[in-house]
Design a protein around this motif. Structure first.
Motif, PDB file in Angstrom:
ATOM      1  N   ARG A  40       0.841  -1.207   0.000  1.00 21.84           N
ATOM      2  CA  ARG A  40       0.000   0.000   0.000  1.00 21.84           C
ATOM      3  C   ARG A  40       0.873   1.253   0.000  1.00 21.84           C
ATOM      4  NH1 ARG A  40      -1.890   3.228   4.104  1.00 21.84           N
ATOM      5  NH2 ARG A  40      -3.842   4.332   3.706  1.00 21.84           N
ATOM      6  N   ALA A  41       1.931   1.259   0.831  1.00 21.04           N
ATOM      7  CA  ALA A  41       2.842   2.399   0.857  1.00 21.04           C
ATOM      8  C   ALA A  41       3.569   2.544  -0.475  1.00 21.04           C
ATOM      9  CB  ALA A  41       3.847   2.241   1.997  1.00 21.04           C
ATOM     10  N   SER A 123      -8.644   5.797  -0.017  1.00 15.45           N
ATOM     11  CA  SER A 123      -7.809   4.911   0.786  1.00 15.45           C
ATOM     12  C   SER A 123      -8.440   4.789   2.161  1.00 15.45           C
ATOM     13  CB  SER A 123      -6.385   5.478   0.910  1.00 15.45           C
ATOM     14  OG  SER A 123      -5.612   4.656   1.760  1.00 15.45           O
ATOM     15  N   PHE A 124      -8.480   3.555   2.687  1.00 13.60           N
ATOM     16  CA  PHE A 124      -9.162   3.319   3.953  1.00 13.60           C
ATOM     17  C   PHE A 124      -8.480   2.172   4.674  1.00 13.60           C
ATOM     18  CE2 PHE A 124     -12.689   1.314   6.389  1.00 13.60           C
ATOM     19  CZ  PHE A 124     -12.889   2.368   7.285  1.00 13.60           C
ATOM     20  N   GLN A 125      -8.298   2.316   6.015  1.00 13.95           N
ATOM     21  CA  GLN A 125      -7.661   1.272   6.796  1.00 13.95           C
ATOM     22  C   GLN A 125      -8.255   1.250   8.198  1.00 13.95           C
ATOM     23  OE1 GLN A 125      -3.480   2.128   7.262  1.00 13.95           O
ATOM     24  NE2 GLN A 125      -3.825   4.304   6.895  1.00 13.95           N
ATOM     25  N   PHE A 921      -9.836   2.063  -5.362  1.00 10.33           N
ATOM     26  CA  PHE A 921     -10.102   2.208  -3.934  1.00 10.33           C
ATOM     27  C   PHE A 921      -9.301   1.139  -3.202  1.00 10.33           C
ATOM     28  CE2 PHE A 921     -12.810   1.997  -0.063  1.00 10.33           C
ATOM     29  CZ  PHE A 921     -12.764   3.343   0.254  1.00 10.33           C
ATOM     30  N   ILE A 922      -8.462   1.562  -2.212  1.00 12.43           N
ATOM     31  CA  ILE A 922      -7.531   0.657  -1.529  1.00 12.43           C
ATOM     32  C   ILE A 922      -7.929   0.565  -0.060  1.00 12.43           C
ATOM     33  CG2 ILE A 922      -5.129   0.258  -0.906  1.00 12.43           C
ATOM     34  CD1 ILE A 922      -4.325   1.781  -3.402  1.00 12.43           C
ATOM     35  N   LEU A 923      -8.104  -0.667   0.456  1.00 10.54           N
ATOM     36  CA  LEU A 923      -8.485  -0.908   1.841  1.00 10.54           C
ATOM     37  C   LEU A 923      -7.450  -1.817   2.482  1.00 10.54           C
ATOM     38  CD1 LEU A 923     -11.285  -1.386  -0.144  1.00 10.54           C
ATOM     39  CD2 LEU A 923     -12.295  -0.905   2.088  1.00 10.54           C
ATOM     40  N   ASP A 924      -6.937  -1.400   3.660  1.00  9.82           N
ATOM     41  CA  ASP A 924      -5.878  -2.140   4.348  1.00  9.82           C
ATOM     42  C   ASP A 924      -6.421  -2.670   5.671  1.00  9.82           C
ATOM     43  OD1 ASP A 924      -3.619  -3.206   5.333  1.00  9.82           O
ATOM     44  OD2 ASP A 924      -2.435  -1.376   5.345  1.00  9.82           O
ATOM     45  N   ASP A 925      -6.814  -3.974   5.692  1.00 10.90           N
ATOM     46  CA  ASP A 925      -7.288  -4.631   6.907  1.00 10.90           C
ATOM     47  C   ASP A 925      -8.354  -3.787   7.602  1.00 10.90           C
ATOM     48  OD1 ASP A 925      -7.092  -7.048   8.047  1.00 10.90           O
ATOM     49  OD2 ASP A 925      -5.182  -6.718   9.039  1.00 10.90           O
TER      50      ASP A 925
END
Length: 978
Positions: A40-41, A123-125, A921-925
């Motif tokens: 993600r980074a 982006s969402f985590q 759209f990126i979701l991290d855990d």
């Protein structure tokens, strides 16, 4: 756009890895510390960059590298976005179709999404949810409100920061803020100035006069303001005179129509709809019946014109024959051309045999290889024989040169008796040198023994003289001075005598020793020179003997090589005889080979093989051409039969003309049948539309009867009169509202009271003119008072220049300037805060409704239908509507439900901006704290959204039902796609 591929050169744990992604849902999973957050980074770094601290965290310790590439596509072109720390100073670079992109072109590809928009919207985590949970319950609603406006809760921090900064400058009841302190200081200075002024009589008189003038000026200003206010009121009132009169007139006119106000707008709209539908039904029915008559006439005409029913074959068969005819004609023509080309190729080859002989000639690749090998072996052995002759000549020349050199070396070598004499002389010289060395050693020992007694005597003399001098010094220091001088004279004389004697001995003895040593040295040098000469001669003779032996070994080796060359030459001559015998055999079998050189036999064999192949191809082509001619004959017969239905006794002559006629009649028949089918279909469609039209209008008859009952009308005419009266009332009411709005725009809440009054407009105009004249007089008087105040102030200032009053006034002026500066700063902060609040209010009305609509839909899905509406309150917080009819504030919800509301709001923001931005759209855990049921609903929603927008979801565990999604399993810097 969507991310097609990640190419990680070096980033955290990742080294030289490539990960392919799917345009819809991508489920990337792996254990903790496996590199998910690094991916993600990595996407963030390549697209927007990272801070220096984050870059150091992901930079490779081994080689210091950082970066990679993203392959982005818009389904038209693939774009490569690259960022490498060691290249282009760490700036991102884009490529499309091999060309470098400008930064503006990269922004266009990214739809102008920057880092802040990416972090806030796309982006969402899970840590975003944790950050919300750490706030107080009463602050969560405001945070979600600002999140819905901007996609980030930063606006809350900005507002709080502005409030704190403005409160630090000024508070109404504060003491410590600098503005409050400065105002208090001004008040104190004013008190001191008044005390000082009371001590100065003249100054006080002027000051009192100035105060009175200021009071008069203020009174005149108030009076002027009052007059101005009244004049403005009259002016505004006269501006809306026409609107007020119109509203009052319309009120009286509408009062006569109040009997019809019981009608509702819904009834009028239903009545108009029923009337319009009835008229529409009649018009459409008449039109449909007219069309049906035309279609039937046209269908009957076309059916009479068609001949399809008389054919013994179908139109498709005729079409196939036509296509097949053209295809086979082309095949036949191509075969003829191929036969002609191959015959020409065969003639151009100019083979030495006729075609019939060539067909039966036993020649093959083996024959060609045999001839080629025979020519190659003959040439190769001939070349080897010539090479051996050249090598033999070179070796003979080399042997002759070596033997000549060997004779010259032998002549330089010493004879045996001379060498023995020189060795004996060298041994004698070495013995003489040893004897000389013994003599020199003996002489040195004798000289040392002769000098020993002299050295011992010298030691005792020096000791005696030192004793005498010491006694003299002792006597001089502790005894009689007369005894001191004799001792000094005796000691000094003794030292001088010893020195002269020692110098004489030193000069005499070395001179004798030097003469003896010189003779010995000359003799030794002569012996050593003789030794070196003899040793050099012997060494030179040894080197000559060594070189002679080496030369002899070389001569023996060259003689061996000559014998080997001669043996190899005899073997090659035998092979050449065998090859010439084989050549003779081939010439006997094929006498025409005598016309060609042996080197040409290989090419000739290949030409013969090619010629045989050409003859085989020609035979096959001729057979194919005969088969095609038979098929053409059958097709011609069927097509001539088809033409006979349109042309009596047609005789097939020209192929092209006949085929063209077949196509024309075939297309004509197809067009006729297609038109018949269309007319039949159109007739059925018109009949269906007529029936649907009658069914469609059936409900409107019942609606008309219901409306007659509602208004108690006997028929439709009476109902129409009632509705017309109500329409007139509504039209008058719209005009009244327009006039009323014009008045309210100026008078606001006073409008209703104003419209009930009766005005004498002429008197109001005269009053306005009189007030204007009175105001002009007041302004002239005000100007005179200001001039007098200026004179008084000048006198007061002159008196204050030399006294305490001047210092206090100057200090007050400085403090007032400070207050003005701080007040400006405070006003800027308040203005910024007001702009933010105004912008939030405008966005709340223009932008938020669409976001709330998406939020409510997603929140309803996530909660299983428990909540179906979401609104923002005036207190800038969120309210949700439960299915039992109760509204809840967000702080009343459980943590899990509040998390679902937050997630719904974030996804709604993404959905609202996706149509214009088109960004993944990126979701991290993100949903690790959701229970099983909530998690499944969330994943189902994301998978459905992924049909319109690429989703990249990072998780620790594999998804249970991964058969319908694209998965990427990562572990320790390695990725496996599924």
């Amino acid at each position: 756009m969507w991310i097609k591929q990640l190419q990680l050169v070096s980033f955290g744990k990742w080294r030289n890895q490539t990960i392919d992604l799917h345009p819809q849902f991508n489920y990337v999973y792996g254990p903790n510390e496996s590199g998910k957050s690094s991916l993600r980074a990595f996407v963030t770094y390549v697209l927007f960059g990272l801070s220096a601290t984050d870059r150091d965290h992901y930079t490779s310790v081994a080689d210091g590298q950082l970066g990679g590439r993203l392959i982005i596509t818009d389904d038209t072109y693939d774009y490569t976005i690259e960022r490498l720390a060691h290249r282009n100073r760490g700036k991102r670079t884009g490529y499309v179709r091999g060309e470098v992109m400008t930064d503006g072109q990269i922004q266009d590809v990214l739809h102008h999404v920057d880092y802040d928009l990416f972090r806030a919207i796309f982006s969402f985590q899970d840590r975003d949810l944790n950050a919300i949970r750490h706030h107080q319950s009463e602050d969560i609603g405001k945070i979600l409100f600002n999140l819905g406006l901007t996609g980030s809760d930063d606006i809350v921090d900005i507002e709080q920061s502005l409030t704190k900064q403005s409160d630090k400058l000024f508070k109404k009841q504060g003491r410590k803020p600098p503005v409050n302190q400065a105002l208090q200081q001004v008040k104190t200075l004013n008190d001191e100035i008044e005390k000082t002024q009371s001590k100065e009589a003249d100054h006080a008189t002027l000051y009192q006069e100035a105060k009175q003038l200021e009071s008069d000026i203020q009174h005149l200003r108030d009076e002027d303001e009052r007059l101005k206010h009244r004049i403005d009121e009259l002016h505004q009132l006269l501006q809306v005179q026409a609107s007020i009169e119109q509203v009052q007139s319309l009120d009286r006119e509408m009062a006569s129509l109040l009997d019809h106000t019981h009608l509702s707008q819904d009834m009028i709209e239903r009545y108009e709809t029923v009337k319009a539908k009835r008229q529409e039904r009649d018009e459409r029915a008449q039109l449909l019946m007219s069309k049906m008559s035309e279609v039937k006439t046209e269908r009957n005409r076309l059916m009479a014109q068609s001949k399809k029913d008389h054919f013994p074959f179908t139109l498709d068969e005729i079409q196939e024959w036509t296509v097949e005819w053209e295809h086979k004609q082309k095949q036949c023509h191509d075969l003829t051309e191929q036969i002609r080309d191959k015959d020409k190729q065969l003639s151009d080859m100019r083979l030495p045999v006729e075609n019939d002989t060539l067909r039966t000639l036993a020649v093959s690749d083996y024959t060609r290889q045999t001839w080629s090998r025979l020519a190659y072996d003959l040439q190769a052995n001939a070349e080897k024989l010539g090479d051996l002759e050249r090598r033999k000549r070179v070796k003979l020349d080399e042997l002759k040169a070596l033997e000549t050199k060997q004779q010259a070396i032998k002549a330089q070598q010493l004879e045996e008796y001379k060498r023995q004499e020189m060795e004996q002389q060298l041994e004698q010289v070495q013995r003489d040198i040893a004897s000389e060395q013994v003599k020199v050693f003996s002489r040195s020992a004798n000289h040392a023994s002769s000098n020993q007694p002299l050295m011992n005597g010298s030691k005792w003399i020096v000791l005696l003289l030192a004793t005498i001098l010491a006694g003299a010094m002792w006597s001089g220091l502790f005894g009689d001075i007369s005894v001191f001088w004799p001792f000094v004279v005796i000691g000094t004389g003794g030292l001088l005598s010893y020195g002269l004697h020692r110098q004489f001995q030193t000069k005499t003895v070395p001179r004798e020793r030097e003469l003896g040593e010189h003779d010995d040295l000359q003799q030794s040098n002569a012996l050593y020179e003789t030794k070196r000469t003899l040793e050099a001669s012997l060494r030179e003779d040894d080197e000559i003997q060594t070189e002679r032996r080496q030369r002899q070994s070389t001569i023996d080796y060259v003689n061996g090589e000559l014998r080997d060359i001669e043996a190899e030459r005899l073997q090659i001559e035998e092979r050449l005889d065998d090859l010439e015998a084989k050549q003779t055999v081939e010439l006997d079998r094929h006498p025409w080979l005598e016309r060609y050189e042996l080197e040409q036999w290989d090419d000739l064999a290949q030409q013969l093989i090619n010629g045989q192949r050409l003859l085989e191809d020609m035979d096959q082509l001729q057979h194919s051409a005969q088969s095609i001619e038979a098929s053409l004959s059958y097709i011609r017969e069927q097509l001539q039969r088809f033409l006979s239905y349109y042309m009596d006794h047609y005789n097939w002559q020209d192929d092209e003309t006949s085929i063209q006629l077949v196509r024309e009649y075939l297309n004509q028949e197809r067009d006729i049948n297609e038109h018949i089918r269309q007319q039949h279909y159109w007739l059925e469609e018109l009949e269906k539309q007529l029936q649907e039209l009658n069914d469609e209008f059936q409900p409107y008859d019942q609606a008309m009867q219901d409306m007659l009952s509602e208004v108690d009308a006997a028929n439709e005419t009476e109902l129409d009169d009632v509705i017309q009266a109500f329409a007139t009332y509504k039209e008058l009411d719209e005009k009244r509202q327009a006039a009323y709005t014009h008045v309210k725009r100026l008078f606001g809440d006073m409008t209703d009271d104003l419209l009930t009054e009766t005005f004498h407009w002429g008197m109001l105009e005269r009053e306005r003119d009189e007030l204007k004249q009175e105001r002009d007089k007041k302004q002239n008087e005000l100007e005179q008072k200001r001039q007098r105040l200026a004179d008084c102030s000048a006198h007061i200032k002159q008196m204050e220049e030399d006294g305490r009053l001047s210092d206090l006034i100057h200090e007050r002026s400085k403090v007032e300037d400070e207050v003005k500066t701080l007040a400006k700063e405070w006003a800027v902060l308040q203005t910024a805060k007001g702009l933010i609040q105004e912008t939030k209010a405008r966005y709340q009305h223009d932008y938020l409704p669409n976001v709330l609509k998406h939020t409510a839909h997603m929140f309803n899905t996530l909660t299983g239908g428990s909540y179906h509406e979401v609104q923002f309150s005036r207190e800038e917080t969120l309210m949700v509507h439960h299915r039992n009819g109760v509204w809840f504030d967000v702080k009343q919800l459980s943590d899990g439900t509040a998390d679902q509301l937050y997630v719904s709001l974030r996804l709604a923001l993404n959905a609202s901006l996706h149509d214009s931005k088109r960004f993944p759209f990126i979701l991290d855990d993100a949903f690790v704290h959701f229970d099983g049921e909530r998690y499944e609903r969330m994943m189902s929603m994301l998978i459905n959204q992924a049909k319109e927008q690429q989703m990249i979801y990072f998780a620790c565990e594999p998804y249970e039902d991964d058969s319908s999604i694209y998965t990427v399993h990562i572990n320790e810097g390695q990725a496996v796609t599924g």
